[in-house]
Motif scaffolding. Structure first.
Motif, PDB file in Angstrom:
ATOM      1  N   PRO A  78      73.842 -57.674 124.171  1.00 45.64           N
ATOM      2  CA  PRO A  78      72.864 -56.994 123.318  1.00 45.64           C
ATOM      3  C   PRO A  78      72.810 -57.648 121.945  1.00 45.64           C
ATOM      4  O   PRO A  78      73.767 -58.277 121.494  1.00 45.64           O
ATOM      5  CB  PRO A  78      73.391 -55.565 123.241  1.00 45.64           C
ATOM      6  N   PHE A  82      71.870 -53.698 118.062  1.00 44.41           N
ATOM      7  CA  PHE A  82      71.766 -52.719 119.155  1.00 44.41           C
ATOM      8  C   PHE A  82      72.350 -51.359 118.764  1.00 44.41           C
ATOM      9  O   PHE A  82      71.730 -50.315 118.988  1.00 44.41           O
ATOM     10  CB  PHE A  82      72.479 -53.256 120.400  1.00 44.41           C
ATOM     11  N   ARG A  85      70.145 -49.438 116.487  1.00 43.77           N
ATOM     12  CA  ARG A  85      69.019 -48.841 117.216  1.00 43.77           C
ATOM     13  C   ARG A  85      69.442 -47.564 117.925  1.00 43.77           C
ATOM     14  O   ARG A  85      68.706 -46.577 117.953  1.00 43.77           O
ATOM     15  CB  ARG A  85      68.463 -49.840 118.236  1.00 43.77           C
TER      16      ARG A  85
END
Length: 300
Positions: A78, A82, A85
């Protein structure tokens, strides 16, 4: 048609801006506790769990689940942002549930549940029960908010992350109907309610098939490349299906056939990135639609 609770939240937010309403200390404390738990989960918990089917993944494609079960190390790592998010999603959920509470919407808090599907026990934790139906809260990008989160049937057609199966699993486990999704545009703050529109029996049949097929542990691709179109005309190139674009195993699955590059046909100054399949534009459909053989065998 707007959900009744949706109207309540709009009215509450309007009253706050007019100085006619505020948020209670109890609700603020609840939001803070929710966010604190999310921070600890995201940044202090090591993901050492072995693969198992859960409500959150059972609705995903079989080929992706096969990789998660058998070759998780082949997933593309990722991006560094990540976790941020994920936190945006957690914060959005916490605040929105606070808004629902202050607006007067009565709902049940999250609960861990489990149910039997295809001979396996599937567990998970839903977001809330509202009007005796299970709902999920989703944070969406502006593009996804405008183009994907249109209605329940559109979600069913473009369900890369298995949201339909996830919600139906919660509903079966809780013994209620699937309600839908509260979707918040994390850029603009807009929100809307998308009602679940899938047939519960058909979804459960599909999920049971996922469980039994995964036990057989035989790999095959679930999606075929599609012809690239430019201004309504085929370009002669093949590109990844939408479902494959969001899969972390696309590079492991397609190997050297996959090329991630700027659009070959766009005239824009900043060309969009496109996932092409086979650099040879004359590759036949029969080759493109074949089951994984050489690429996958080389890695296993």
């Amino acid at each position: 048609m707007e959900h009744p609770a949706e109207l309540l939240v709009h009215a509450y937010l309007s009253d706050v801006r007019k100085g006619k309403a505020s948020m209670s200390d109890e609700t603020i404390t609840g939001i803070v506790k929710h966010v604190e738990a999310a921070v600890r989960r995201q940044f202090q918990t090591k993901n050492t769990r072995n693969f198992r089917l859960r409500a959150s993944n059972i609705g995903r494609s079989l080929c992706q689940l096969w990789f998660q079960k058998n070759k998780p190390e082949l997933a593309s790592p990722p991006a560094s942002h990540f976790l941020l998010r994920m936190m945006i999603g957690d914060i959005t959920e916490a605040v929105f549930k606070g808004l629902l509470k202050e607006a007067g919407a009565k709902f049940e808090e999250p609960e861990k549940v489990e149910t039997e599907i295809g001979g396996e026990v599937i567990s998970g934790e839903y977001d809330l029960i509202l009007d005796n139906k299970v709902d999920d809260i989703k944070s969406a990008s502006p593009w996804s908010y405008r183009n994907k989160w249109l209605d329940g049937k559109n979600i069913e057609k473009h369900d890369s992350f298995g949201y339909v199966g996830q919600l139906q699993t919660y509903a079966k486990a809780k013994g209620v109907k699937a309600g839908g999704w509260w979707v918040i545009n994390h850029s603009s703050g807009e929100f809307k309610y998308i009602s679940y529109a899938s047939d519960p029996d058909e979804v459960m049949t599909k999920l049971a098939k996922t469980v039994t097929t995964l036990k057989e542990n035989t790999f095959s691709r679930c999606f075929k490349p599609i012809k690239e179109m430019f201004r309504g005309t085929p370009t002669g190139n093949y590109i990844l299906d939408t479902e494959c674009k969001f899969c972390n195993f696309k590079h492991a699955c397609w190997g050297e056939q996959l090329s991630e590059e700027p659009s070959r046909v766009s005239k824009a100054k900043d060309k969009p990135t496109v996932f092409y399949i086979d650099k040879d534009a004359n590759t036949h459909d029969a080759q493109l639609n074949s089951v994984v053989t050489k690429n996958l065998d080389a890695k296993i």
